[in-house]
Scaffold this active site. Sequence first.
Site, short mmCIF file in Angstrom:
data_model
loop_
_atom_site.label_atom_id
_atom_site.label_comp_id
_atom_site.label_asym_id
_atom_site.label_seq_id
_atom_site.Cartn_x
_atom_site.Cartn_y
_atom_site.Cartn_z
N ASP A 1 0.88 -1.17 0.00
CA ASP A 1 0.00 0.00 0.00
C ASP A 1 0.92 1.22 0.00
O ASP A 1 1.62 1.47 0.98
CB ASP A 1 -0.87 -0.04 1.26
N ASN B 1 2.95 6.14 -10.13
CA ASN B 1 1.70 6.16 -10.90
C ASN B 1 0.46 5.90 -10.05
O ASN B 1 -0.61 6.43 -10.38
CB ASN B 1 1.81 5.08 -12.00
N TYR C 1 -8.57 16.09 -5.52
CA TYR C 1 -7.77 15.44 -6.57
C TYR C 1 -6.85 16.46 -7.23
O TYR C 1 -5.64 16.23 -7.40
CB TYR C 1 -8.70 14.79 -7.59
#
Length: 244
Positions: free
Chosen positions: A60, A87, A152
């Site tokens: 994680d 990524n 985001y």
Amino acid sequence: MKTALITGASRGIGTACAIALAKSGYNIVLNYFNSEEKAHNIAKIIADNYSVEVLAVKADVRDKEQVDTMVQKALEKFEKIDVLVNNAGIALQKLFTDTTADDWNDVICANLNSVYNVTHAVAKNMISNHSGSIVNISSMWGQVGASCEVAYSASKAGVIGFTKALAKELALSNIRVNCIAPGVIMTDMMSSFSEEDLKLIKEDIPLGEFGTGKNVADAVAFLASDKAQYITGQVLSVNGGMVI
Ligand code: NAP
């Protein structure tokens, strides 16, 4: 032989990056978290089709300890990491006023703290090798901001700031740090959008098509390679002209 570590390589853009870098001759450290079966399938496809070695590692990326263990395993097998692709990430579409503190922390942790965690674990190895290339996956929304995607957009703008600052700090160690800002790329991340929404979005793309994982991966492979040896601290847009 060179080695590339790609986070979130079990699906989407990360899988495309792992394949593109394997094609370029890198051994691959393929990180995944939930999609164990997919990750092992991709690892097998890469090992069967390209003359490279692949190590699939569960971690994680929000968790520094798990990341440190992953990097240790990668170094035990391959001794050095030449290319790091940060990524892994998650999306969140919500009005800002509906965004809870937990929502905010989830997005910042997955998209920005993760980039610190993995880069911090890898950078010492690159510094001692006096060589390396780091490619971070941001987003066009980190460049211009998206309504209903404040967390985001903030996380991805953070990735751009991180890239520019670290590029300055690591240049003397011959390590390049760049960033890709993808537009709309057809992966699971876009699955929450309706056909109608997608039709409207497509009308805003000058090149008239959604991007593919391969479109992003080709840019990653270029920035990772010696062809980009005089390029550092840059944000390369892969967006069909949606943000210019
Ligand atoms: P995706 O298809 O949803 O795949 C996300 C990947 O990230 C999966 O491999 C997932 O692994 C991994 N991941 C998520 N949280 C993780 C964690 N905590 N630890 C480790 N891995 C984790 O998304 P995508 O479209 O390929 O997106 C990849 C990157 O590109 C993201 O950073 C995204 O923000 C960025 N991006 C995407 C678009 C787009 O339009 N698709 C546009 C701009 C930027 P598991 O499934 O194994 O958990």
